[in-house]
Design an enzyme around this catalytic site. Sequence first.
Site, PDB file in Angstrom:
ATOM      1  N   HIS A  92       0.817  -1.216   0.000  1.00  0.00           N
ATOM      2  CA  HIS A  92       0.000   0.000   0.000  1.00  0.00           C
ATOM      3  C   HIS A  92       0.846   1.258   0.000  1.00  0.00           C
ATOM      4  CE1 HIS A  92      -3.691  -2.272   0.629  1.00  0.00           C
ATOM      5  NE2 HIS A  92      -3.093  -2.932   1.601  1.00  0.00           N
ATOM      6  N   HIS A 117       6.063   6.828   6.514  1.00  0.00           N
ATOM      7  CA  HIS A 117       5.659   6.323   5.201  1.00  0.00           C
ATOM      8  C   HIS A 117       5.184   7.481   4.342  1.00  0.00           C
ATOM      9  CE1 HIS A 117       1.929   6.216   7.645  1.00  0.00           C
ATOM     10  NE2 HIS A 117       1.355   6.614   6.518  1.00  0.00           N
ATOM     11  N   HIS A 119       2.592   8.963   0.931  1.00  0.00           N
ATOM     12  CA  HIS A 119       1.422   8.861   0.055  1.00  0.00           C
ATOM     13  C   HIS A 119       1.701   9.741  -1.163  1.00  0.00           C
ATOM     14  CE1 HIS A 119      -1.123   6.913   3.185  1.00  0.00           C
ATOM     15  NE2 HIS A 119      -0.399   7.663   4.010  1.00  0.00           N
ATOM     16  N   HIS A 143       4.190  10.948   6.355  1.00  0.00           N
ATOM     17  CA  HIS A 143       3.633  10.766   7.695  1.00  0.00           C
ATOM     18  C   HIS A 143       4.692  10.125   8.592  1.00  0.00           C
ATOM     19  CE1 HIS A 143      -0.784  10.573   6.056  1.00  0.00           C
ATOM     20  NE2 HIS A 143      -0.278  11.802   6.063  1.00  0.00           N
ATOM     21  N   THR A 225      -5.410   7.076   8.244  1.00  0.00           N
ATOM     22  CA  THR A 225      -6.000   7.309   6.921  1.00  0.00           C
ATOM     23  C   THR A 225      -6.116   6.025   6.104  1.00  0.00           C
ATOM     24  OG1 THR A 225      -3.850   7.823   5.905  1.00  0.00           O
ATOM     25  CG2 THR A 225      -5.078   9.651   6.893  1.00  0.00           C
ATOM     26  N   THR A 226      -5.805   4.890   6.719  1.00  0.00           N
ATOM     27  CA  THR A 226      -5.987   3.583   6.085  1.00  0.00           C
ATOM     28  C   THR A 226      -6.714   2.672   7.073  1.00  0.00           C
ATOM     29  OG1 THR A 226      -3.833   2.822   6.901  1.00  0.00           O
ATOM     30  CG2 THR A 226      -3.885   3.796   4.696  1.00  0.00           C
TER      31      THR A 226
END
Length: 373
Positions: A92, A117, A119, A143, A225-226
């Site tokens: 992801h 991580h 995005h 993040h 957010t996941t």
Amino acid sequence: MWTVAGTHLLLLSLSLSLSLVLCGQAGTYWTYSGSLGQDRWAESFPACGGDLQSPVDVETSSAQHDPSLTPVRPLGYSQPGNDLFTLTNNGHTVEMSLPGTMALEGLPWRFSAVQLHLHWGSGGQGGGAEHLIDGQSTNAELHVVHYNSDLFPNVSAALSQQGGLAVLAVLIQTGEETNPAYQNIFNYLGNVRYTGQKVSVPPFNVQMLLPKQLDRFYRYNGSLTTPPCYQSVLWTVFSERVTVSYTQMERLQTALVAGAPGSAHVVPLQDNFRGTQPLNGRLILTSFPPDSAPAFSVGEVCAVVVGVLCGCGGLAVTVHFIVNRLRSSSSWDVLPSVRTAVQPRGQEPKEPKQNVVFKTTPDPEREEGPPKQ
């Protein structure tokens, strides 16, 4: 008795546990689009349909200035020690483990680092960041995840509890120059192209990934957010953006895939960002007045002062040169229209009028403007 290696393995295990939770519960698969996309997350992960979901669109005009918010103070970010970081493609996103010696202060509690991580988008449609500022998106978002080590023994215990997590959000835009701090991550993306691949990364100054102005941010209560979207996150979204080069961003957008090597279901790992969620009455706080200009450092102020002084000096030299040139020329040739009239014999020339002196002191009757904020 725990050894240094044993402690590192424990921290790595906790980081991997968090990775599994952030990617969804065991046996449940999810995606950002399609039949298992974010519009369907709440069917398998009920918290994803809650009232305190993230990310959000920060409307600066509605944000409330809170002067009690203190600057974020990273501890150990610049000196992470000698233990290698682990970079992982989890299907992801790409995430990097962080040592527990890294922590945050300036928040209601002390928060210990777990992982970071990213995005990002795909380049074609623009965007890629999760949080928006006044409806505007950037190309990517970093993040940095921490857990509340004052109240909980580890990240697993803190994960679903209110105030259990604190996440720093850094908005990333593109420019001409290469960002050397982010290159410490991007250099290894080719080693984790497929889901499940890992690579060791030499430790580096993680604080260089953050903006310089750590005192200008927005703060609100939200969620992961996941999936499983636990509503346990104290968010800090920095106002200042970080810039990476176009080449670096393109590499992030194209280097990774979701799927195992040789799998028939390998797809590009792109557009891994969640859409903004309703505030549902939540208040977004800001550490600075919305209409205030960014503060300048001492070095920047000195540079401006020196520049102004040099400019004034250059102007004075130019004016002096022009005046001398005019004086050295014949006034009859240069200014024929202002020749002095011939005075009759025996008549003394009249005294010239005094120059008018304009009042330069402030008028006591003038109303003062509002004090500066």
